[in-house]
Design a protein around this motif. Structure first.
Motif, PDB file in Angstrom:
ATOM      1  N   LEU A  39       0.829  -1.210   0.000  1.00 28.10           N
ATOM      2  CA  LEU A  39       0.000   0.000   0.000  1.00 28.10           C
ATOM      3  C   LEU A  39       0.862   1.259   0.000  1.00 28.10           C
ATOM      4  CD1 LEU A  39      -2.819  -1.072   2.497  1.00 28.10           C
ATOM      5  CD2 LEU A  39      -2.974  -0.851   0.006  1.00 28.10           C
ATOM      6  N   ALA A  40       2.007   1.215   0.698  1.00 24.57           N
ATOM      7  CA  ALA A  40       2.909   2.372   0.704  1.00 24.57           C
ATOM      8  C   ALA A  40       3.481   2.602  -0.691  1.00 24.57           C
ATOM      9  CB  ALA A  40       4.034   2.154   1.711  1.00 24.57           C
ATOM     10  N   PHE A  41       3.934   1.533  -1.345  1.00 22.43           N
ATOM     11  CA  PHE A  41       4.455   1.670  -2.704  1.00 22.43           C
ATOM     12  C   PHE A  41       3.357   2.094  -3.674  1.00 22.43           C
ATOM     13  CE2 PHE A  41       8.184  -0.882  -1.366  1.00 22.43           C
ATOM     14  CZ  PHE A  41       9.177  -0.144  -1.981  1.00 22.43           C
ATOM     15  N   ALA A  42       2.133   1.606  -3.457  1.00 28.48           N
ATOM     16  CA  ALA A  42       1.022   1.971  -4.345  1.00 28.48           C
ATOM     17  C   ALA A  42       0.787   3.479  -4.343  1.00 28.48           C
ATOM     18  CB  ALA A  42      -0.252   1.232  -3.930  1.00 28.48           C
ATOM     19  N   ALA A  43       0.944   4.097  -3.176  1.00 21.83           N
ATOM     20  CA  ALA A  43       0.754   5.548  -3.086  1.00 21.83           C
ATOM     21  C   ALA A  43       1.805   6.278  -3.910  1.00 21.83           C
ATOM     22  CB  ALA A  43       0.820   5.992  -1.630  1.00 21.83           C
ATOM     23  N   PHE A  44       3.057   5.809  -3.852  1.00 21.00           N
ATOM     24  CA  PHE A  44       4.120   6.439  -4.630  1.00 21.00           C
ATOM     25  C   PHE A  44       3.927   6.203  -6.126  1.00 21.00           C
ATOM     26  CE2 PHE A  44       6.391   5.958  -0.507  1.00 21.00           C
ATOM     27  CZ  PHE A  44       6.725   7.297  -0.313  1.00 21.00           C
ATOM     28  N   TYR A  45       3.569   4.979  -6.504  1.00 22.32           N
ATOM     29  CA  TYR A  45       3.361   4.671  -7.920  1.00 22.32           C
ATOM     30  C   TYR A  45       2.189   5.463  -8.490  1.00 22.32           C
ATOM     31  CZ  TYR A  45       6.672   0.810  -8.527  1.00 22.32           C
ATOM     32  OH  TYR A  45       7.816   0.057  -8.666  1.00 22.32           O
ATOM     33  N   ARG A  46       1.177   5.709  -7.681  1.00 24.48           N
ATOM     34  CA  ARG A  46       0.015   6.452  -8.151  1.00 24.48           C
ATOM     35  C   ARG A  46       0.384   7.889  -8.509  1.00 24.48           C
ATOM     36  NH1 ARG A  46      -3.288   4.323  -4.845  1.00 24.48           N
ATOM     37  NH2 ARG A  46      -2.880   5.758  -3.132  1.00 24.48           N
ATOM     38  N   GLU A  47       1.356   8.456  -7.782  1.00 23.19           N
ATOM     39  CA  GLU A  47       1.782   9.825  -8.042  1.00 23.19           C
ATOM     40  C   GLU A  47       2.680   9.916  -9.268  1.00 23.19           C
ATOM     41  OE1 GLU A  47       0.906  12.688  -6.596  1.00 23.19           O
ATOM     42  OE2 GLU A  47      -0.558  11.520  -5.446  1.00 23.19           O
ATOM     43  N   SER A  48       3.608   8.945  -9.422  1.00 26.65           N
ATOM     44  CA  SER A  48       4.555   9.006 -10.548  1.00 26.65           C
ATOM     45  C   SER A  48       4.984   7.592 -10.930  1.00 26.65           C
ATOM     46  CB  SER A  48       5.775   9.845 -10.161  1.00 26.65           C
ATOM     47  OG  SER A  48       6.671   9.955 -11.233  1.00 26.65           O
ATOM     48  N   PHE A  56       4.847  -1.684 -11.022  1.00 28.40           N
ATOM     49  CA  PHE A  56       4.178  -1.959  -9.754  1.00 28.40           C
ATOM     50  C   PHE A  56       3.925  -3.457  -9.597  1.00 28.40           C
ATOM     51  CE2 PHE A  56       0.282  -2.217  -7.079  1.00 28.40           C
ATOM     52  CZ  PHE A  56       0.839  -1.710  -5.918  1.00 28.40           C
ATOM     53  N   GLU A  57       3.618  -4.138 -10.676  1.00 28.49           N
ATOM     54  CA  GLU A  57       3.393  -5.585 -10.626  1.00 28.49           C
ATOM     55  C   GLU A  57       4.657  -6.311 -10.182  1.00 28.49           C
ATOM     56  OE1 GLU A  57       3.157  -8.202 -14.289  1.00 28.49           O
ATOM     57  OE2 GLU A  57       1.039  -8.215 -13.681  1.00 28.49           O
ATOM     58  N   GLN A  58       5.822  -5.867 -10.683  1.00 26.32           N
ATOM     59  CA  GLN A  58       7.088  -6.472 -10.270  1.00 26.32           C
ATOM     60  C   GLN A  58       7.378  -6.206  -8.795  1.00 26.32           C
ATOM     61  OE1 GLN A  58       9.633  -4.620 -13.256  1.00 26.32           O
ATOM     62  NE2 GLN A  58       9.996  -6.624 -14.201  1.00 26.32           N
ATOM     63  N   THR A  59       7.061  -5.004  -8.341  1.00 20.98           N
ATOM     64  CA  THR A  59       7.292  -4.655  -6.938  1.00 20.98           C
ATOM     65  C   THR A  59       6.399  -5.484  -6.022  1.00 20.98           C
ATOM     66  OG1 THR A  59       7.879  -2.391  -7.559  1.00 20.98           O
ATOM     67  CG2 THR A  59       7.296  -2.769  -5.259  1.00 20.98           C
ATOM     68  N   VAL A  60       5.147  -5.684  -6.417  1.00 22.92           N
ATOM     69  CA  VAL A  60       4.221  -6.514  -5.632  1.00 22.92           C
ATOM     70  C   VAL A  60       4.742  -7.945  -5.544  1.00 22.92           C
ATOM     71  CG1 VAL A  60       1.917  -7.545  -5.609  1.00 22.92           C
ATOM     72  CG2 VAL A  60       2.185  -5.109  -6.076  1.00 22.92           C
ATOM     73  N   ALA A  61       5.212  -8.489  -6.683  1.00 24.87           N
ATOM     74  CA  ALA A  61       5.759  -9.848  -6.687  1.00 24.87           C
ATOM     75  C   ALA A  61       6.985  -9.938  -5.781  1.00 24.87           C
ATOM     76  CB  ALA A  61       6.120 -10.259  -8.113  1.00 24.87           C
ATOM     77  N   TYR A  62       7.827  -8.917  -5.826  1.00 20.71           N
ATOM     78  CA  TYR A  62       9.025  -8.876  -4.973  1.00 20.71           C
ATOM     79  C   TYR A  62       8.628  -8.931  -3.499  1.00 20.71           C
ATOM     80  CZ  TYR A  62      13.469  -7.097  -3.054  1.00 20.71           C
ATOM     81  OH  TYR A  62      14.643  -6.944  -2.334  1.00 20.71           O
ATOM     82  N   PHE A 129      -1.843 -15.332  -4.253  1.00 21.45           N
ATOM     83  CA  PHE A 129      -2.198 -15.660  -5.633  1.00 21.45           C
ATOM     84  C   PHE A 129      -3.662 -15.334  -5.963  1.00 21.45           C
ATOM     85  CE2 PHE A 129       1.502 -18.680  -5.807  1.00 21.45           C
ATOM     86  CZ  PHE A 129       2.128 -18.053  -6.869  1.00 21.45           C
ATOM     87  N   PHE A 130      -4.494 -15.142  -4.949  1.00 24.49           N
ATOM     88  CA  PHE A 130      -5.921 -14.935  -5.184  1.00 24.49           C
ATOM     89  C   PHE A 130      -6.413 -13.559  -4.755  1.00 24.49           C
ATOM     90  CE2 PHE A 130      -5.286 -19.520  -4.747  1.00 24.49           C
ATOM     91  CZ  PHE A 130      -5.835 -19.961  -5.942  1.00 24.49           C
ATOM     92  N   LEU A 131      -5.505 -12.669  -4.486  1.00 24.80           N
ATOM     93  CA  LEU A 131      -5.892 -11.291  -4.180  1.00 24.80           C
ATOM     94  C   LEU A 131      -6.350 -10.580  -5.455  1.00 24.80           C
ATOM     95  CD1 LEU A 131      -2.974 -10.235  -1.785  1.00 24.80           C
ATOM     96  CD2 LEU A 131      -5.366 -10.632  -1.146  1.00 24.80           C
ATOM     97  N   PRO A 132      -7.167  -9.551  -5.328  1.00 23.81           N
ATOM     98  CA  PRO A 132      -7.574  -8.797  -6.514  1.00 23.81           C
ATOM     99  C   PRO A 132      -6.398  -8.016  -7.094  1.00 23.81           C
ATOM    100  CG  PRO A 132      -8.347  -7.710  -4.522  1.00 23.81           C
ATOM    101  CD  PRO A 132      -7.796  -9.032  -4.088  1.00 23.81           C
ATOM    102  N   ALA A 133      -6.412  -7.810  -8.399  1.00 17.26           N
ATOM    103  CA  ALA A 133      -5.383  -6.991  -9.040  1.00 17.26           C
ATOM    104  C   ALA A 133      -5.514  -5.557  -8.528  1.00 17.26           C
ATOM    105  CB  ALA A 133      -5.561  -7.046 -10.550  1.00 17.26           C
TER     106      ALA A 133
END
Length: 268
Positions: A39-48, A56-62, A129-133
């Motif tokens: 969620l913290a990374f999502a806030a940063f990705y949403r801005e830029s 963001f998909e790679q960061t989530v997988a990481y 694996f079953f969370l929403p995108a």
């Protein structure tokens, strides 16, 4: 020749599997940290979204893979049985056992880490694996990359164990190893990409860290899994893992031999 180590591995692995309540508590903590980081990374990705080296998909997988394999790679998971025998003076009994002390301790560390990972990884995968995108853990590897990933995981575990051995060898020369373990844990948590993935580091720092043993731990397999490392960069990263594993084992064995020649047993 290796039968005693396999027997020790099996005993320690089975023993570590008994701590299911602790594993369950740690599992909930890892879910909380995983969601918090994402969620913290999502806030940063949403801005830029274009300002980051990974999608963001790679960061989530990481992040999800980091949480799943946390007990396998994190250097702040110490084996109390080893530090206990050093600080209490019971290392004197360890020295009379008909087994190489370095191999015995390394086997103990590896078996405990693998057992903890076995209990925690599957539930994390079952949920991630079953969370929403876009918060879902996705796999984009082919069979060849998956094989390299598996090899990298094994090498990462070996490097983490070899580095942990250096810390325990250092503790032999102290009355209390808490300070040494704390410094090693804090430094490694940052430099291995445990807080921020190494590709997010400033360029100068990233270049130095990528060639250090810290990058040869969790960083490499996680970046292989999420597709960040490919081709020449992937081959170089795995090659560095092999180099650091061999180097740390040799250094550890040399330091262990010298330490045992001048050991002073504390306690009694």
């Amino acid at each position: 020749m290796y039968a005693p180590y396999f027997a020790l591995f099996r005993i320690r692995f089975t023993h570590s599997l008994q701590y299911r309540a602790a594993a369950l508590a740690g599992l909930f903590t890892q879910f909380a940290w995983g969601f918090m980081y994402i969620l913290a990374f999502a806030a940063f990705y949403r801005e830029s979204p274009d300002a980051f080296p990974m999608s963001f998909e790679q960061t989530v997988a990481y992040i999800w893979m980091q949480q799943a394999f946390l007990t396998l790679f994190a250097l702040w998971f110490w084996d109390k049985s080893i530090s206990g025998v050093i600080e209490s003076g019971d290392i004197a009994y360890e020295l009379v056992r008909p087994m190489d002390l370095y191999g015995r301790w390394a086997t103990t560390i590896a078996s405990s880490r693998i057992a903890r990972c076995v209990m925690r990884a599957a539930p994390i995968f079952a949920v991630a694996f079953f969370l929403p995108a876009p918060f879902r853990l996705t796999i984009s590897m082919n069979l060849q990359t998956a094989a390299i990933f598996a090899l990298s995981v094994a090498l990462s575990l070996g490097v983490a164990v070899a580095f942990s051995m250096l810390v325990y060898i250092t503790v032999i020369h102290t009355l209390n190893g808490a300070g040494v373990r704390l410094i090693a844990a804090v430094a490694s948590d940052f430099l291995t990409g445990g807080i921020i993935p190494i590709p997010f580091f400033p360029a100068a720092l990233r270049t130095v860290v990528e060639f250090s043993p810290f990058a040869a731990m969790q960083n490499t397999p996680l970046l292989i899994f999420n597709g960040y490392l490919t081709d020449a960069a992937l081959a170089r990263a795995v090659g560095l893992q092999v180099f650091w594993l061999a180097a740390l084992v040799v250094i550890g064995r040399v330091l262990m031999a010298r330490s045992l020649q001048r050991i002073v047993v504390q306690g009694g």
